[in-house]
Design a protein around this motif. Sequence first.
Motif, short mmCIF file in Angstrom:
data_model
loop_
_atom_site.label_atom_id
_atom_site.label_comp_id
_atom_site.label_asym_id
_atom_site.label_seq_id
_atom_site.Cartn_x
_atom_site.Cartn_y
_atom_site.Cartn_z
N SER A 72 0.83 -1.22 0.00
CA SER A 72 0.00 0.00 0.00
C SER A 72 0.85 1.26 0.00
N ALA A 73 1.92 1.25 0.79
CA ALA A 73 2.83 2.41 0.83
C ALA A 73 3.49 2.64 -0.52
N LEU A 74 3.91 1.56 -1.18
CA LEU A 74 4.51 1.68 -2.51
C LEU A 74 3.52 2.24 -3.52
N VAL A 75 2.28 1.76 -3.47
CA VAL A 75 1.25 2.26 -4.38
C VAL A 75 1.04 3.75 -4.16
N GLN A 76 0.95 4.18 -2.91
CA GLN A 76 0.74 5.61 -2.63
C GLN A 76 1.92 6.44 -3.14
N THR A 77 3.13 5.96 -2.96
CA THR A 77 4.32 6.67 -3.44
C THR A 77 4.26 6.84 -4.95
N HIS A 78 3.96 5.76 -5.65
CA HIS A 78 3.99 5.81 -7.11
C HIS A 78 2.78 6.50 -7.71
N ARG A 79 1.64 6.45 -7.05
CA ARG A 79 0.47 7.18 -7.55
C ARG A 79 0.69 8.67 -7.48
N GLY A 80 1.53 9.11 -6.55
CA GLY A 80 1.80 10.53 -6.40
C GLY A 80 2.82 11.06 -7.39
N LYS A 81 3.46 10.18 -8.16
CA LYS A 81 4.49 10.62 -9.13
C LYS A 81 3.88 10.73 -10.52
N ASP A 82 4.40 11.66 -11.28
CA ASP A 82 4.06 11.79 -12.68
C ASP A 82 4.52 10.53 -13.41
N PHE A 83 3.75 10.06 -14.38
CA PHE A 83 4.09 8.83 -15.10
C PHE A 83 5.46 8.93 -15.76
N ASP A 84 5.73 10.04 -16.42
CA ASP A 84 7.03 10.20 -17.08
C ASP A 84 8.17 10.17 -16.08
N GLN A 85 7.93 10.71 -14.88
CA GLN A 85 8.96 10.67 -13.84
C GLN A 85 9.20 9.25 -13.37
N ARG A 86 8.12 8.47 -13.22
CA ARG A 86 8.27 7.06 -12.83
C ARG A 86 9.10 6.30 -13.86
N LEU A 87 8.82 6.55 -15.16
CA LEU A 87 9.59 5.89 -16.21
C LEU A 87 11.06 6.28 -16.14
N ALA A 88 11.34 7.57 -15.93
CA ALA A 88 12.73 8.04 -15.85
C ALA A 88 13.43 7.43 -14.64
N ASP A 89 12.74 7.38 -13.50
CA ASP A 89 13.32 6.77 -12.30
C ASP A 89 13.62 5.29 -12.53
N ASN A 90 12.68 4.60 -13.16
CA ASN A 90 12.85 3.18 -13.45
C ASN A 90 14.05 2.96 -14.37
#
Length: 99
Positions: A71-89
């Motif tokens: 749940s904590a991971l979902v909340q962290t990632h839902r709060g990030k912009d999709f493009d930012q998640r891709l760049a972080d990944n």
Amino acid sequence: NSVTADRTEFIGRHGTTEFPQAVLGGVGLSGRVEAGDDPCAVIASDIEIPAGGDVTLLWLLGDAATASEASALVQTHRGKDFDQRLADNERVWRGFLDT
């Protein structure tokens, strides 16, 4: 919602990836998630789209030791912009693969 990790259950013996028998037959999946000879990841869910409407779906897949950690991971990632998640990944994978 239903899931399976069994490619044969999803595609079927005579189906194809383009026309999997589980989809064509409209059947629920068994929930079987085990290592096997030919694994895959399938998540099935019925979605109702109103006439003239549209629906946006976002699936967050990951791994966690507990439900609260997930749940904590979902909340962290839902709060990030999709493009930012891709760049972080990509940054994490580049760090792993470049060593």
